[in-house]
Design a protein around this motif. Structure first.
Motif, mmCIF file in Angstrom:
data_model
loop_
_atom_site.group_PDB
_atom_site.id
_atom_site.type_symbol
_atom_site.label_atom_id
_atom_site.label_comp_id
_atom_site.label_asym_id
_atom_site.label_seq_id
_atom_site.Cartn_x
_atom_site.Cartn_y
_atom_site.Cartn_z
ATOM 1 N N GLY A 122 33.987 31.860 42.244
ATOM 2 C CA GLY A 122 34.692 33.276 42.082
ATOM 3 C C GLY A 122 36.177 33.334 42.085
ATOM 4 O O GLY A 122 36.807 32.229 42.083
ATOM 5 N N ALA A 123 36.633 34.552 41.806
ATOM 6 C CA ALA A 123 38.151 34.603 41.591
ATOM 7 C C ALA A 123 38.876 34.301 42.947
ATOM 8 O O ALA A 123 39.773 33.846 43.064
ATOM 9 C CB ALA A 123 38.290 36.217 41.308
ATOM 10 N N LEU A 144 44.274 44.185 46.130
ATOM 11 C CA LEU A 144 42.937 44.140 46.939
ATOM 12 C C LEU A 144 43.294 43.343 48.058
ATOM 13 O O LEU A 144 43.513 41.906 48.087
ATOM 14 C CB LEU A 144 42.029 43.287 45.997
ATOM 15 N N HIS A 164 42.461 39.506 49.028
ATOM 16 C CA HIS A 164 43.146 38.556 48.129
ATOM 17 C C HIS A 164 44.368 38.017 48.965
ATOM 18 O O HIS A 164 45.016 37.051 48.577
ATOM 19 C CB HIS A 164 43.199 38.934 46.701
ATOM 20 N N THR A 207 47.389 42.161 37.881
ATOM 21 C CA THR A 207 46.132 42.467 37.152
ATOM 22 C C THR A 207 46.369 43.435 36.036
ATOM 23 O O THR A 207 46.440 44.613 36.039
ATOM 24 C CB THR A 207 45.079 43.333 38.133
ATOM 25 N N PHE A 244 44.158 46.724 39.876
ATOM 26 C CA PHE A 244 43.449 47.000 41.110
ATOM 27 C C PHE A 244 44.275 47.391 42.115
ATOM 28 O O PHE A 244 45.053 46.411 42.643
ATOM 29 C CB PHE A 244 42.394 46.021 41.509
ATOM 30 N N ASP A 300 44.902 37.908 36.908
ATOM 31 C CA ASP A 300 43.240 38.377 37.663
ATOM 32 C C ASP A 300 42.826 39.427 36.529
ATOM 33 O O ASP A 300 42.976 40.779 36.565
ATOM 34 C CB ASP A 300 43.538 38.916 39.017
ATOM 35 N N TYR A 357 39.804 40.639 36.097
ATOM 36 C CA TYR A 357 38.632 40.859 37.001
ATOM 37 C C TYR A 357 37.459 41.767 35.992
ATOM 38 O O TYR A 357 36.343 41.403 36.227
ATOM 39 C CB TYR A 357 38.666 41.444 38.264
ATOM 40 N N SER A 400 35.915 35.928 36.658
ATOM 41 C CA SER A 400 34.389 35.687 37.351
ATOM 42 C C SER A 400 33.469 36.435 36.736
ATOM 43 O O SER A 400 33.539 37.468 35.884
ATOM 44 C CB SER A 400 34.646 36.023 38.924
ATOM 45 N N LYS A 435 31.844 40.983 38.039
ATOM 46 C CA LYS A 435 31.595 42.438 37.574
ATOM 47 C C LYS A 435 30.582 42.195 36.340
ATOM 48 O O LYS A 435 29.816 43.415 36.017
ATOM 49 C CB LYS A 435 33.009 42.787 36.922
HETATM 50 C C1 LIG Z 1 40.979 42.738 41.877
HETATM 51 C C2 LIG Z 1 39.721 41.929 41.815
HETATM 52 N N1 LIG Z 1 39.847 40.747 41.363
HETATM 53 C C3 LIG Z 1 38.766 39.964 41.480
HETATM 54 C C4 LIG Z 1 37.348 40.332 42.075
HETATM 55 C C5 LIG Z 1 36.314 39.419 41.892
HETATM 56 O O1 LIG Z 1 36.407 38.450 42.753
HETATM 57 P P1 LIG Z 1 35.267 37.535 42.934
HETATM 58 O O2 LIG Z 1 34.945 36.891 41.675
HETATM 59 O O3 LIG Z 1 35.849 36.624 44.144
HETATM 60 O O4 LIG Z 1 33.947 38.140 43.383
HETATM 61 C C6 LIG Z 1 37.264 41.746 42.430
HETATM 62 C C7 LIG Z 1 36.264 41.956 42.974
HETATM 63 O O5 LIG Z 1 35.861 43.034 43.634
HETATM 64 C C8 LIG Z 1 38.554 42.433 42.410
HETATM 65 O O6 LIG Z 1 38.424 43.880 42.867
#
Ligand SMILES: Cc1ncc(COP(=O)(O)O)c(C=O)c1O
Length: 440
Positions: free
Chosen positions: A154-155, A181, A184, A221, A226, A255, A257, A284, A287
């Protein structure tokens, strides 16, 4: 229709053994194409909810209703999500392409040589790194090679690995967007970074403030900020790259996403494509497919992939291999692109439905941000006290996240819409409006 059938079986409204109408009859009754019904039956059969028997048509599978019921010795249940869950960032999990994933996994299992079952390459399975390099170039304009792609859990883990590398280099002052977020920020800090907040306005991160922030790296982002939902303005994109090239070792962490999910125009290409040597591109499947898969990636500047892989080796050795091979298979077939196309169409309709419901039930509320991704930000006419609002929402089985966490009052909400069909969106907004009125 597929969703309605699945819900009916899960809720027990259709019972084990119940016979379904023929595809032709149901298609005629619903006024949809027969192919749509055939696909829905096939999907639900592959999920084990339906059974197709030669000569006796399609029935609800014997164990389908029991499948969701608690069993003795079963794992402890997770707390249930609210019925009207506007949690941002989660795709429609009922639309996960189970049949295509099953096919991809089956192909991976039947074609992978025994050597593929050895300990994984911590940088990722070569097949997936190659498939990602090709896919990201095509879909997002990312300039990379399979050698520079690192597969992650994952991210979130991508950020963890990047922060660990930066910390090892002694360059771990990471600027983050404000707002961002929150998890993060926690991940970066836990991995040894120091975070510095830089404000975001209608044009994205304030690059003039970044210049004065004494940072070694910045997490942004650009395609769809985000949570605010704005795009990074063209001159700020340039300024960001100028900032990165102004001192050795500076890094932009992009990112991306939800970069593939734009509904009003073609998505803006990734920033990384303009300066692959300055940008670590992060993405990742969370989504596009589902967060549960925990598969992400970094397209890293030349030389960085080896350091990231070393960190990954120290953490847990790498991603599970069969899932990586399945994703490589999916990316190489038409299935992944199809999933994105369907998600775009569905999400666009759901966003429109949410905006319309808000206009009707929450007068004065302003929806901001691009027609993209899986969430909107809603500015309220006046702030509402956070605790009474949370209680009023919980009483109505509505899940909503305020824009700024841990504040005493809330002037804006982040509403995820992708996981709720249109009727549930409308009802959820009606309940939200009632909760806002009660908490006012
Ligand atoms: C800003 C942002 N980046 C990345 C992700 C994806 O994270 P991951 O790949 O860890 O699920 C999300 C998921 O909610 C997000 O809101």
């Amino acid at each position: 229709m597929e969703e309605a059938l699945r819900a009916a079986v899960r809720a027990g409204r259709l019972e084990p053994g119940d016979r379904l109408p023929s595809t032709r009859t149901l298609a005629r009754d619903l006024g949809v194409s027969r192919r749509l019904v055939v696909e829905a039956y096939a999907q639900l059969t592959s999920e084990g909810l339906l059974e197709a028997r030669q000569g006796s048509g399609t029935r609800v599978a014997a164990r389908s209703a029991a499948a969701d019921a608690p069993r003795r010795g079963a794992a402890p249940a997770r707390p249930a999500r609210p019925a009207y869950d506007f949690f941002p960032g989660v795709p429609d999990l009922t639309a996960f392409p189970r049949a295509a994933w099953q096919r991809a996994l089956r192909t991976a299992l039947s074609t992978a040589p025994a050597s593929a079952l050895h300990y994984p390459d911590p940088a990722g399975a070569p097949e997936l790194r190659a498939a990602l390099a090709a896919h990201l170039a095509r879909s997002r304009g990312v300039e990379t090679t399979p050698q520079d792609v690192v597969v992650t859990a994952g991210a979130r883990q991508a950020l963890q690995l990047l922060a660990r590398v930066l910390a090892r280099r002694g360059q771990a002052r990471v600027a983050v967007e404000d707002p961002t977020l929150p998890p993060h920020v926690h991940v970066l800090r836990a991995a040894g970074a120091r975070t510095i907040r830089v404000p975001v306005d209608a044009d994205g991160i304030d690059t003039a403030r970044l210049a004065g922030a004494a940072a070694d790296a910045v997490l942004v982002t650009p395609a769809h900020q985000f949570p605010l939902g704005v795009a990074l303005a063209p001159e700020r994109r340039t300024a960001l790259l100028e900032w990165a090239s102004a001192a050795p070792g500076r890094l932009v962490i992009e990112d991306d996403y939800d970069g593939e999910l734009r509904y009003d125009r073609r998505p803006v290409r990734a920033l990384q494509g303009r300066a692959p040597e300055l940008v670590a591109y992060v993405g990742s499947v969370s989504k596009a497919l589902a967060p549960a898969l925990r598969i992400g990636w970094i397209a890293a500047p030349p030389g960085l992939a080896a350091e990231l892989a070393r960190e990954r080796e120290l953490l847990d050795g790498g991603n599970p291999v069969l899932d990586q091979l399945a994703l490589a298979e999916l990316l190489g077939s038409a299935a992944y692109d199809r999933q994105i196309r369907l998600a775009r169409r569905r999400n666009r309709a759901r966003r429109d439905a949410l905006v319309a419901a808000l206009a009707t039930h929450v007068p004065g509320a302003r929806v901001t941000g691009l027609a993209a991704g899986l969430h909107v930000v809603v500015r309220l006419r006046r702030p509402v006290a956070a605790a009474p609002l949370a209680a009023a929402l919980a009483a109505r089985e509505v899940g909503v996240v305020p824009l700024l966490w841990e504040r005493e009052s809330t002037a804006a909400l982040v509403l995820g819409y992708a996981a709720l069909p249109e009727p549930a969106l409308a009802e959820g907004v009606r309940r939200l409006a009632a909760a806002l009125a009660e908490a006012a």
